[in-house]
Structure formats: C-alpha cells, structure tokens
Design a protein around this motif. Structure first.
Motif, PDB file in Angstrom:
ATOM      1  N   THR A  69       0.649  -4.840  -6.218  1.00 21.23           N
ATOM      2  CA  THR A  69       0.469  -6.246  -5.849  1.00 21.23           C
ATOM      3  C   THR A  69       1.431  -7.128  -6.628  1.00 21.23           C
ATOM      4  O   THR A  69       1.632  -6.934  -7.827  1.00 21.23           O
ATOM      5  CB  THR A  69      -0.993  -6.675  -6.147  1.00 21.23           C
ATOM      6  OG1 THR A  69      -1.888  -5.793  -5.471  1.00 21.23           O
ATOM      7  CG2 THR A  69      -1.255  -8.098  -5.672  1.00 21.23           C
ATOM      8  N   PRO A  73       0.829  -1.209   0.000  1.00 20.31           N
ATOM      9  CA  PRO A  73       0.000   0.000   0.000  1.00 20.31           C
ATOM     10  C   PRO A  73       0.862   1.257   0.000  1.00 20.31           C
ATOM     11  O   PRO A  73       2.028   1.231   0.417  1.00 20.31           O
ATOM     12  CB  PRO A  73      -0.791  -0.119   1.313  1.00 20.31           C
ATOM     13  CG  PRO A  73      -0.747  -1.578   1.661  1.00 20.31           C
ATOM     14  CD  PRO A  73       0.593  -2.046   1.182  1.00 20.31           C
ATOM     15  N   TYR A  99      -6.973  -4.252   4.612  1.00 20.10           N
ATOM     16  CA  TYR A  99      -6.326  -4.974   3.507  1.00 20.10           C
ATOM     17  C   TYR A  99      -6.013  -6.415   3.913  1.00 20.10           C
ATOM     18  O   TYR A  99      -6.203  -7.351   3.130  1.00 20.10           O
ATOM     19  CB  TYR A  99      -5.031  -4.267   3.105  1.00 20.10           C
ATOM     20  CG  TYR A  99      -5.207  -2.995   2.299  1.00 20.10           C
ATOM     21  CD1 TYR A  99      -6.191  -2.910   1.304  1.00 20.10           C
ATOM     22  CD2 TYR A  99      -4.393  -1.894   2.520  1.00 20.10           C
ATOM     23  CE1 TYR A  99      -6.337  -1.743   0.560  1.00 20.10           C
ATOM     24  CE2 TYR A  99      -4.543  -0.720   1.777  1.00 20.10           C
ATOM     25  CZ  TYR A  99      -5.518  -0.652   0.802  1.00 20.10           C
ATOM     26  OH  TYR A  99      -5.674   0.497   0.061  1.00 20.10           O
ATOM     27  N   LYS A 147      -6.512   1.155   7.721  1.00 27.26           N
ATOM     28  CA  LYS A 147      -6.678   0.693   6.341  1.00 27.26           C
ATOM     29  C   LYS A 147      -5.856  -0.563   6.092  1.00 27.26           C
ATOM     30  O   LYS A 147      -6.263  -1.445   5.318  1.00 27.26           O
ATOM     31  CB  LYS A 147      -6.249   1.807   5.374  1.00 27.26           C
ATOM     32  CG  LYS A 147      -6.472   1.480   3.899  1.00 27.26           C
ATOM     33  CD  LYS A 147      -7.952   1.349   3.563  1.00 27.26           C
ATOM     34  CE  LYS A 147      -8.174   1.146   2.085  1.00 27.26           C
ATOM     35  NZ  LYS A 147      -9.585   0.886   1.759  1.00 27.26           N
ATOM     36  N   ALA A 172      -8.285  -8.402  -6.955  1.00 29.92           N
ATOM     37  CA  ALA A 172      -9.126  -7.534  -6.131  1.00 29.92           C
ATOM     38  C   ALA A 172      -8.330  -6.375  -5.538  1.00 29.92           C
ATOM     39  O   ALA A 172      -8.802  -5.226  -5.521  1.00 29.92           O
ATOM     40  CB  ALA A 172      -9.788  -8.352  -5.023  1.00 29.92           C
ATOM     41  N   LEU A 173      -7.140  -6.660  -5.074  1.00 31.67           N
ATOM     42  CA  LEU A 173      -6.324  -5.593  -4.478  1.00 31.67           C
ATOM     43  C   LEU A 173      -5.795  -4.645  -5.543  1.00 31.67           C
ATOM     44  O   LEU A 173      -5.718  -3.431  -5.330  1.00 31.67           O
ATOM     45  CB  LEU A 173      -5.175  -6.197  -3.669  1.00 31.67           C
ATOM     46  CG  LEU A 173      -5.440  -6.499  -2.184  1.00 31.67           C
ATOM     47  CD1 LEU A 173      -5.745  -5.227  -1.405  1.00 31.67           C
ATOM     48  CD2 LEU A 173      -6.570  -7.496  -2.000  1.00 31.67           C
ATOM     49  N   GLN A 174      -5.444  -5.181  -6.697  1.00 30.47           N
ATOM     50  CA  GLN A 174      -5.008  -4.330  -7.803  1.00 30.47           C
ATOM     51  C   GLN A 174      -6.119  -3.379  -8.227  1.00 30.47           C
ATOM     52  O   GLN A 174      -5.865  -2.222  -8.574  1.00 30.47           O
ATOM     53  CB  GLN A 174      -4.571  -5.195  -8.982  1.00 30.47           C
ATOM     54  CG  GLN A 174      -3.216  -5.859  -8.795  1.00 30.47           C
ATOM     55  CD  GLN A 174      -2.892  -6.862  -9.887  1.00 30.47           C
ATOM     56  OE1 GLN A 174      -3.783  -7.359 -10.564  1.00 30.47           O
ATOM     57  NE2 GLN A 174      -1.610  -7.172 -10.046  1.00 30.47           N
ATOM     58  N   ALA A 175      -7.350  -3.869  -8.190  1.00 29.96           N
ATOM     59  CA  ALA A 175      -8.508  -3.037  -8.567  1.00 29.96           C
ATOM     60  C   ALA A 175      -8.684  -1.857  -7.618  1.00 29.96           C
ATOM     61  O   ALA A 175      -9.284  -0.847  -7.983  1.00 29.96           O
ATOM     62  CB  ALA A 175      -9.774  -3.888  -8.581  1.00 29.96           C
ATOM     63  N   GLU A 176      -8.138  -1.986  -6.400  1.00 31.64           N
ATOM     64  CA  GLU A 176      -8.201  -0.882  -5.432  1.00 31.64           C
ATOM     65  C   GLU A 176      -6.982   0.038  -5.558  1.00 31.64           C
ATOM     66  O   GLU A 176      -6.814   0.964  -4.762  1.00 31.64           O
ATOM     67  CB  GLU A 176      -8.289  -1.431  -4.004  1.00 31.64           C
ATOM     68  CG  GLU A 176      -9.593  -2.153  -3.698  1.00 31.64           C
ATOM     69  CD  GLU A 176      -9.759  -2.435  -2.214  1.00 31.64           C
ATOM     70  OE1 GLU A 176      -9.159  -1.703  -1.392  1.00 31.64           O
ATOM     71  OE2 GLU A 176     -10.512  -3.361  -1.870  1.00 31.64           O
ATOM     72  N   GLY A 177      -6.144  -0.238  -6.547  1.00 30.89           N
ATOM     73  CA  GLY A 177      -4.986   0.616  -6.773  1.00 30.89           C
ATOM     74  C   GLY A 177      -3.785   0.294  -5.906  1.00 30.89           C
ATOM     75  O   GLY A 177      -2.868   1.115  -5.769  1.00 30.89           O
ATOM     76  N   VAL A 178      -3.757  -0.912  -5.335  1.00 24.73           N
ATOM     77  CA  VAL A 178      -2.653  -1.316  -4.465  1.00 24.73           C
ATOM     78  C   VAL A 178      -1.608  -2.083  -5.293  1.00 24.73           C
ATOM     79  O   VAL A 178      -1.961  -2.988  -6.047  1.00 24.73           O
ATOM     80  CB  VAL A 178      -3.155  -2.208  -3.308  1.00 24.73           C
ATOM     81  CG1 VAL A 178      -1.992  -2.600  -2.400  1.00 24.73           C
ATOM     82  CG2 VAL A 178      -4.233  -1.487  -2.506  1.00 24.73           C
ATOM     83  N   LYS A 203      -9.119  -8.423   3.837  1.00 24.68           N
ATOM     84  CA  LYS A 203      -9.532  -8.704   2.463  1.00 24.68           C
ATOM     85  C   LYS A 203      -8.728  -9.856   1.888  1.00 24.68           C
ATOM     86  O   LYS A 203      -9.268 -10.741   1.207  1.00 24.68           O
ATOM     87  CB  LYS A 203      -9.380  -7.465   1.591  1.00 24.68           C
ATOM     88  CG  LYS A 203      -9.940  -7.636   0.184  1.00 24.68           C
ATOM     89  CD  LYS A 203     -10.460  -6.324  -0.359  1.00 24.68           C
ATOM     90  CE  LYS A 203     -11.300  -6.547  -1.595  1.00 24.68           C
ATOM     91  NZ  LYS A 203     -11.991  -5.326  -2.047  1.00 24.68           N
TER      92      LYS A 203
END
Length: 294
Positions: free
Chosen positions: A289, A179, A244, A240, A281-287, A247
């Motif tokens: 990965t 992150p 993560y 946050k 899923a995490l990439q879709a949140e801009g993290v 998730k």
C-alpha cells in the motif's frame, strides 16, 4: 554540445495511474483504440543505476526480478533503438532494482524505457529533438511517450497520442494498493474482446463502444470520471480485486478504480485521516500500500 557523461548515476523511474481508461474501438490490425488520462505518481518506483562500461562491451543489464533474456528487456530495446536512430551506442552497465510490481497496470516497464531514453538523449553527441524522441518511444511501447515528460496527459489512439492535461488532484489523498496478483495486458484485452465483442457479434464494435449505456460517458466533468473498461473482465476473473475496491470505498473514498489492465487499484479521499485508515486496513491484510497526499 553534449553534456559530459557521468561515471555512474542512479535514477528513479516512477509509475502512472489511469484516472479513466475507456476502450473506444478496435483497429483492423487488432490494436485497441483508447481514451485515457495518465497521472504520474512518484511511488512505487524502480531504481536504475547506469554506469560507464569498458569499451566494446555493449549494454550489460542486470535485473534479477525479471528472468528474460537481456535482448528482450525493454531497457535493452530502448538502448538498441536509440543507437540505430542516432549512431551513438555507449557501453553501459545497467542495474535495475524493481519496486513497481509487474502486471499491476502501473507502467513499470515503460517508465524504465523512458528513463533510459532520457539518459541517452541527455548525454548523446547526436541528440534527438523532443518530437523525434517521442516518435522513437512509440515504437518501444505505447505508454513510453507519456513517461518521457511524466506530467498528466490525455491519451488517445493506442495510448500514444498525447495532449497536456491541466487536471489537478490538489488536496486529495490517494491510496494505491498493489495486490500480489499479476495480470497480463494481452490477456486482459483478449478477455475484453471475448466478453464485450463476443456478446455483440452482430454489431459493429464502434457502435457498441460508443453506445449511451453510461449517461455521463461524455460528461463535461469527464476529467474526474473514474472509469476503467477492463474492470468488467478482470473482476470476474479475480473477485478478490473487487473486494479490495469495495473495502477502499468503505472508508469514505470519493471514488476508486483499477489502473491500466490491473491489478493495482487506487482510491481518492478528501480527508487524509480517511486515507490513513484505509491504508492501514489494507496493509493489515498484507497488501502493498502507498499513501500519497496530492
């Protein structure tokens, strides 16, 4: 006989995760005693280009991602300390492209230092023995000795007393997330002291830290015990990050834990498909990965 020094070479400095990290005590000088298991990962990585430079120009270091004076950079310190130990002070141009985020608990600076030390010792006319190189590395940073060999290792002391580990994660898929939160290691230790030691001011730190609050604290399967003493303070300050982790777990991870003093978190999955779904899923949140099949 030393090897011929190349005109230029491009090297990768990988990262590490801590499969477990327990703070087991505090020394009188304020340094913390650790029990941790280092595990190397090839990505993310820093790219270090080292080239010969004109005579008497010393070390010219270019690292746009880190805005500190050259003499305070860990790569420069490694070059300078190696020169003091061996008398060999090669003139070099060094360019660093950072891929390992700062303040992520992945050991990026220590990895860079180890790459420089290994380079110097490979081409030096006055090579250090592995033991002497390790001793020198400790003076640069507690994690640097691990990166010299870059194989799984159990560490105690301040993280500098290493013993080989036969830990294997073969067959697991690992998702590592980074992150955009930078956590200072000194801050994390200070927060831990205030939270854990501060709440037990009448007790001896050693007694606090070796209490049986966790039933499997000394379990025989400790090598696979995912635990991090820093999580209690880091997640309080950065909720946050806890979200993560939860998730990552929701996709069926066998376990997930923060690395080092944060902010990176990794999760282990038995099935690659689970890991791929979590990564997506995490990439879709801009993290940022990284997916590894071990």
């Amino acid at each position: 006989m030393s090897l011929a020094q190349p005109e230029s070479v491009m090297l990768r400095a990988g990262c590490k995760i801590n499969l477990h990290l327990e703070i087991t005590g505090v020394r009188e000088n304020g340094y913390h005693e650790l029990d941790t298991l280092f595990f190397p990962l090839p990505e993310p990585y820093d790219t270090i280009t080292i080239a010969k430079a004109p005579a008497n120009t010393g070390l010219n270091l270019r690292c746009p991602a880190i805005s500190i004076p050259t003499e305070k950079n860990i790569i420069y310190k490694s070059w300078e300390k190696y020169a003091a130990a061996t008398g060999w002070r090669p003139d070099l141009n060094v360019a660093v492209e950072k891929g390992i985020p700062d303040g992520a608990g992945l050991g990026g600076g220590s990895s860079d230092a180890a790459v420089m030390l290994n380079y110097l010792n490979k081409y030096s006319p006055n090579k250090l023995t592995p033991e002497s190189l390790n001793t020198l590395a400790v003076t640069i940073g507690a994690d640097v000795p691990f990166f010299l060999n870059n194989v799984p290792a159990h560490a105690t002391g301040i993280g500098d007393i290493l013993s080989p580990s036969n830990i294997s994660l073969a067959g697991y898929s690992l998702v590592l997330i980074c992150p955009e939160i930078s956590i200072s290691t000194p801050w994390a230790f200070d927060a831990w002291d205030k939270t854990i030691l501060g709440n037990n001011a009448d007790n001896n730190p050693k007694e606090i830290l070796t209490s049986t609050t966790s039933k499997d604290r000394k379990h025989s399967s400790r090598a696979l015990w995912l635990f991090n003493s820093f999580e209690v303070v880091v997640y309080s300050a950065f909720p946050k990050l806890r979200a993560y982790k939860e998730k990552l777990m929701s996709f069926g991870a066998e376990g997930a834990v923060m690395s080092g003093s944060g902010s990176s978190i990794f999760a282990l999955y038995r099935e690659m498909e689970q890991a791929k779904r979590a990564a997506t899923a995490l990439q879709a949140e801009g993290v940022a990965t990284y997916l590894h099949h071990l």
